[in-house]
Each structure stands twice: as structure tokens, then as C-alpha cells.
Write a protein that holds these residues in place. Structure first.
Motif, PDB file in Angstrom:
ATOM      1  N   MET A   1       0.843  -1.184   0.000  1.00  0.00           N
ATOM      2  CA  MET A   1       0.000   0.000   0.000  1.00  0.00           C
ATOM      3  C   MET A   1       0.884   1.241   0.000  1.00  0.00           C
ATOM      4  N   ILE A   2       0.498   2.242  -0.777  1.00  0.00           N
ATOM      5  CA  ILE A   2       1.202   3.521  -0.826  1.00  0.00           C
ATOM      6  C   ILE A   2       0.180   4.616  -0.537  1.00  0.00           C
ATOM      7  N   LYS A   3       0.514   5.510   0.394  1.00  0.00           N
ATOM      8  CA  LYS A   3      -0.399   6.580   0.755  1.00  0.00           C
ATOM      9  C   LYS A   3       0.383   7.899   0.874  1.00  0.00           C
ATOM     10  N   THR A   4      -0.108   8.921   0.191  1.00  0.00           N
ATOM     11  CA  THR A   4       0.517  10.239   0.273  1.00  0.00           C
ATOM     12  C   THR A   4       0.142  10.886   1.597  1.00  0.00           C
ATOM     13  N   ILE A   5       1.176  11.295   2.369  1.00  0.00           N
ATOM     14  CA  ILE A   5       0.903  11.864   3.695  1.00  0.00           C
ATOM     15  C   ILE A   5       1.424  13.304   3.813  1.00  0.00           C
ATOM     16  N   TRP A  11       3.760   7.103   2.436  1.00  0.00           N
ATOM     17  CA  TRP A  11       3.767   6.035   3.438  1.00  0.00           C
ATOM     18  C   TRP A  11       3.611   4.720   2.694  1.00  0.00           C
ATOM     19  N   ILE A  12       4.583   3.809   2.923  1.00  0.00           N
ATOM     20  CA  ILE A  12       4.465   2.490   2.293  1.00  0.00           C
ATOM     21  C   ILE A  12       4.259   1.440   3.373  1.00  0.00           C
ATOM     22  N   ASP A  13       3.408   0.467   3.049  1.00  0.00           N
ATOM     23  CA  ASP A  13       3.089  -0.628   3.973  1.00  0.00           C
ATOM     24  C   ASP A  13       3.093  -1.908   3.154  1.00  0.00           C
ATOM     25  N   ILE A  14       4.119  -2.747   3.367  1.00  0.00           N
ATOM     26  CA  ILE A  14       4.295  -3.971   2.568  1.00  0.00           C
ATOM     27  C   ILE A  14       4.371  -5.168   3.501  1.00  0.00           C
ATOM     28  N   HIS A  15       3.589  -6.191   3.154  1.00  0.00           N
ATOM     29  CA  HIS A  15       3.588  -7.420   3.952  1.00  0.00           C
ATOM     30  C   HIS A  15       3.268  -8.602   3.032  1.00  0.00           C
ATOM     31  N   HIS A  28      10.736   9.689   1.153  1.00  0.00           N
ATOM     32  CA  HIS A  28      10.676  11.039   0.605  1.00  0.00           C
ATOM     33  C   HIS A  28      10.713  10.972  -0.923  1.00  0.00           C
ATOM     34  N   GLY A  29       9.776  11.663  -1.552  1.00  0.00           N
ATOM     35  CA  GLY A  29       9.662  11.643  -3.000  1.00  0.00           C
ATOM     36  C   GLY A  29       8.208  11.587  -3.417  1.00  0.00           C
ATOM     37  N   ASN A  30       7.981  11.560  -4.743  1.00  0.00           N
ATOM     38  CA  ASN A  30       6.598  11.481  -5.221  1.00  0.00           C
ATOM     39  C   ASN A  30       6.117  10.028  -5.216  1.00  0.00           C
TER      40      ASN A  30
END
Length: 393
Positions: A1-5, A11-15, A28-30
Motif C-alpha cells: 500500500m502507498i499513501k501520500t501523507i 507512506w508504504i506498507d508492505i507485507h 521522501h519523493g513522489n
């Protein structure tokens, strides 16, 4: 999951599964940058090496040690290497190597070139030229390269650095009549190192460091040999130079005087029996007096404030290279005499001037005339004047 904060924050959430663990990170980045990181992590998962890269514990000092060790193995550790190592260890030696960014090196380079710095043991502050900055930062970048080549790797990347554009190599020379005039304005204790520099191309610190035991005379052959020991030259390698004619006469006369007045003096270049540490003031004055230099502010109270510009002692080194080449000495021998280890350094001193171009024209003319006169040119050389007249290039 990628979420712009936030702005340029994702914010990345990988499982991938329970065995692989879970990664939650702010990057940090687009969004595209975050997606590339996610893709890279999944590639690691499929290769069986899933996980966020661990931070390196390598310090800058460890990379500096690698450079010194590498050059030590090659037998090429010079005084500049030692100075650069001390500089970087003082500036950022304890910092993590991967915390150093290209932006820091860029700002450092700007500071060195715009704010007067103390260089080496000199008392006078000076601005650094692009070439000196490139050498300093190049020394550090070599450490990063060796860190990348180590097994296992000591760093995962090196700072982004683009070499600065350097000024063209200096091209100062002195011809023989001008040099003779220069010597007439110098005290004898300055004439001696000047003569050695002109005829041998030796560096000033090499000349002033000469001990009498290193200078031997063959009075039958009327020549003098200078023996530079290992570790006393800039590249750390020994070399010897044999001179005759004018330098033999000047140096033999000086040695005879030394034997009479200061027989226990250890150094060949001396002033009243004491080692000569500098000839700067006398050099500048004699150059101005002989028309080979000038003062920027001639009315200033002190010589330092007057600001000298003109012929330098190092110009004698360039003169030595040019004279050896013009005398027909091969490049390899010149490099051994002068102490150049690379052809790139030799090329910086081997500067072609107008007289070289004229000499090339004379040689070409002689070659064509010789080929025509000998009749073995492989084809008849003619011009519009006469079939029997050599062409005039």
C-alpha cells in the motif's frame, strides 16, 4: 500500500506474507518514487532476500584508511595523500560514510574557492583553484569506490560529485638569456637553487632539501650528479640527474666555497652555513629587477602587500621539460629525470609554443628537400618553378 501523507512524503506498507515480515516506512519523493521502492522490495522478496536495507556502520575515516592502504601497496603514498587524509579525518572522519551527500561536497568546494583558506604549512591564506579542489574531493571519492569494491561492500553508494572545470595548465617559461640576466640580480646562495631548478627541472622543495652527500662531482668529466633518494621526491621514487657545462661550473664553485667557509654544513643549498628554507623574497625581487615580474601594488609598505606576479620557480620546471624535449631526449627519459609517473602529467608540462611550430616547419622543409635530393621519395616532388627545384613548404 502507498499513501501520500504530505508534500513529497509517501507512506508504504508492505507485507508479502507472515514469514517475510512487514515493512512500514515513510519515504521522501513522489508516488512514482515510492512505487519503485515497493517494486524493488517485492523483487527482493521473490529472490528470498526481503527486507529494508540496513544502515552501514562504515565511517569516512575507514574509507580514508582504504585509500592510504591502497596507495601504500602501490608504493605511491605522497605528502599530498597524507595531507588530504588528515583534512578529511578532521572534517568528517567520524561521520557515517553514507550520510555524506553530493550537496555537502558542492558547498564545501564553493567555500574553498571563495573563502581564503590556510593550505599546508603556509601562513598566507589563499583561495583554492579548481584543480586543487578536484584533487581533494577525488581523494575522498576514491575511498568510496574502494568501499564499493570491498567484499562485503562497506558502502552501498557514493556521493554524487562532478569534477570542476580546471583552468588551463600554466605555461610560464624562461629562455636562456633572460635566465642569465635573472641570476645577475640574485645573491649567490639564491643562484645555486635557481641553477639547479633551471637545468634539472627539480621542484623547489627537492632542491632546498638536498644534502651535500647527494651532490657528487666528477672533475675529470666536468659534470655533477644529483642523487634523489626514495621518499624525498613527490612520487616517492628515487631518481638521479647528471649535469655539465654551466650548472657544473656554478655548483662546483659553490661547493669549493662551502668547503672553505662552512665545511660542516650538511645541506648543499645554504645561507651562511644554515639550511635555506625559502628563497621567495629574493626570487621576487630579482624577477622584478630583471623585468621578469612586477608588483601589483608597488607603493605598499611590505613586500607581501605589494603582491608579486610574474615568473615563478616552478616555471623553471616547465622550462626544463621543454628544453629536454627540444634537445631530442625521448619522453620516457624526460619523465624519469623530471619525476613524472604518468603521461597525463607530462603532457601538462609539455606545452607547445610558437617556436616549436617554427621548428616543425623547418624539419618538414628539411625532410622534403632531403627526400627530393636523394631521389627516393617514392614520387617526384615538383613545384611550379622548376622540376629541379625543391619545394618550399
Amino acid at each position: 500500500m502507498i499513501k501520500t501523507i504530505g508534500r513529497n512524503k509517501q507512506w508504504i506498507d508492505i507485507h508479502p506474507n507472515r514469514k517475510a515480515g512487514r515493512i512500514r516506512k515513510v519515504v521522501h519523493g513522489n508516488r512514482e518514487t515510492a512505487q519503485r521502492i515497493v517494486n524493488s522490495l517485492y523483487e527482493q522478496y521473490y529472490r528470498g532476500v526481503f527486507g529494508w536495507p540496513k544502515e552501514s556502520t562504515t565511517t569516512v575515516a575507514m574509507l580514508i584508511d582504504l585509500v592510504l592502504e591502497d596507495r601504500g601497496l602501490k608504493g605511491s603514498v605522497g605528502e599530498h595523500d597524507v595531507a588530504n587524509a588528515a583534512l578529511w579525518n578532521k572534517l568528517i572522519g567520524t561521520k557515517p560514510a553514507e550520510s555524506i551527500k553530493g550537496s555537502y561536497l558542492k558547498s564545501l568546494a564553493k567555500e574553498w574557492m571563495t573563502v581564503p583558506q590556510k593550505v599546508g604549512g603556509r601562513k598566507k591564506l589563499m583561495l583554492l583553484e579548481a584543480g586543487t579542489v578536484n584533487k581533494r574531493i577525488g581523494f575522498l571519492m576514491r575511498g568510496y569506490q574502494l568501499g564499493l569494491e570491498a567484499e562485503p561492500k562497506l558502502v552501498t553508494a557514493k556521493p554524487v560529485w562532478h569534477q570542476l572545470k580546471e583552468n588551463p595548465p600554466k605555461s610560464g617559461f624562461v629562455n636562456w638569456p633572460d635566465f642569465e640576466r635573472l641570476r645577475t640580480h640574485q645573491p649567490e646562495w639564491v643562484q645555486v637553487p635557481s641553477t639547479i631548478g633551471h637545468w634539472s627541472g627539480m621542484r623547489l622543495d627537492e632542491v632546498l632539501g638536498l644534502e651535500r652527500i647527494q651532490v657528487t662531482f666528477d672533475h675529470n668529466k666536468q659534470d655533477v650528479t644529483i642523487d634523489l633518494r626514495p621518499g624525498e621526491t613527490k612520487n616517492g621514487e628515487p631518481r638521479f640527474i647528471t649535469l655539465s657545462g654551466d650548472p657544473y661550473e656554478v655548483l662546483a664553485r659553490w661547493e669549493a666555497q662551502t668547503l672553505q667557509s662552512h665545511p660542516n654544513c650538511k645541506y648543499f643549498c645554504h645561507r651562511d652555513g644554515e639550511k635555506t628554507d625559502s628563497i621567495r623574497y629574493q626570487w621576487e625581487r630579482s624577477c622584478v629587477a630583471s623585468g621578469l615580474g612586477s608588483w601589483k601594488n608597488p607603493t605598499a609598505k611590505t613586500q607581501s602587500l605589494k603582491g608579486y606576479e610574474g615568473l615563478t620557480f616552478h616555471d623553471l620546471r616547465r622550462t626544463g621539460v621543454r628544453n629536454l624535449r627540444r634537445a631530442g631526449v625521448d619522453q620516457k627519459t624526460i619523465m624519469l629525470i623530471i619525476g613524472h609517473k604518468t603521461t597525463s602529467m607530462f603532457d601538462r608540462y609539455n606545452i607547445i609554443d610558437e617556436e616549436d611550430v617554427r621548428d616543425a616547419s623547418r624539419k618538414l622543409r628539411g625532410y622534403i628537400q632531403s627526400k627530393y635530393q636523394n631521389g627516393n621519395s617514392g614520387g617526384q616532388l615538383v613545384d611550379s618553378a622548376s622540376p629541379n627545384t625543391p619545394p618550399n613548404p
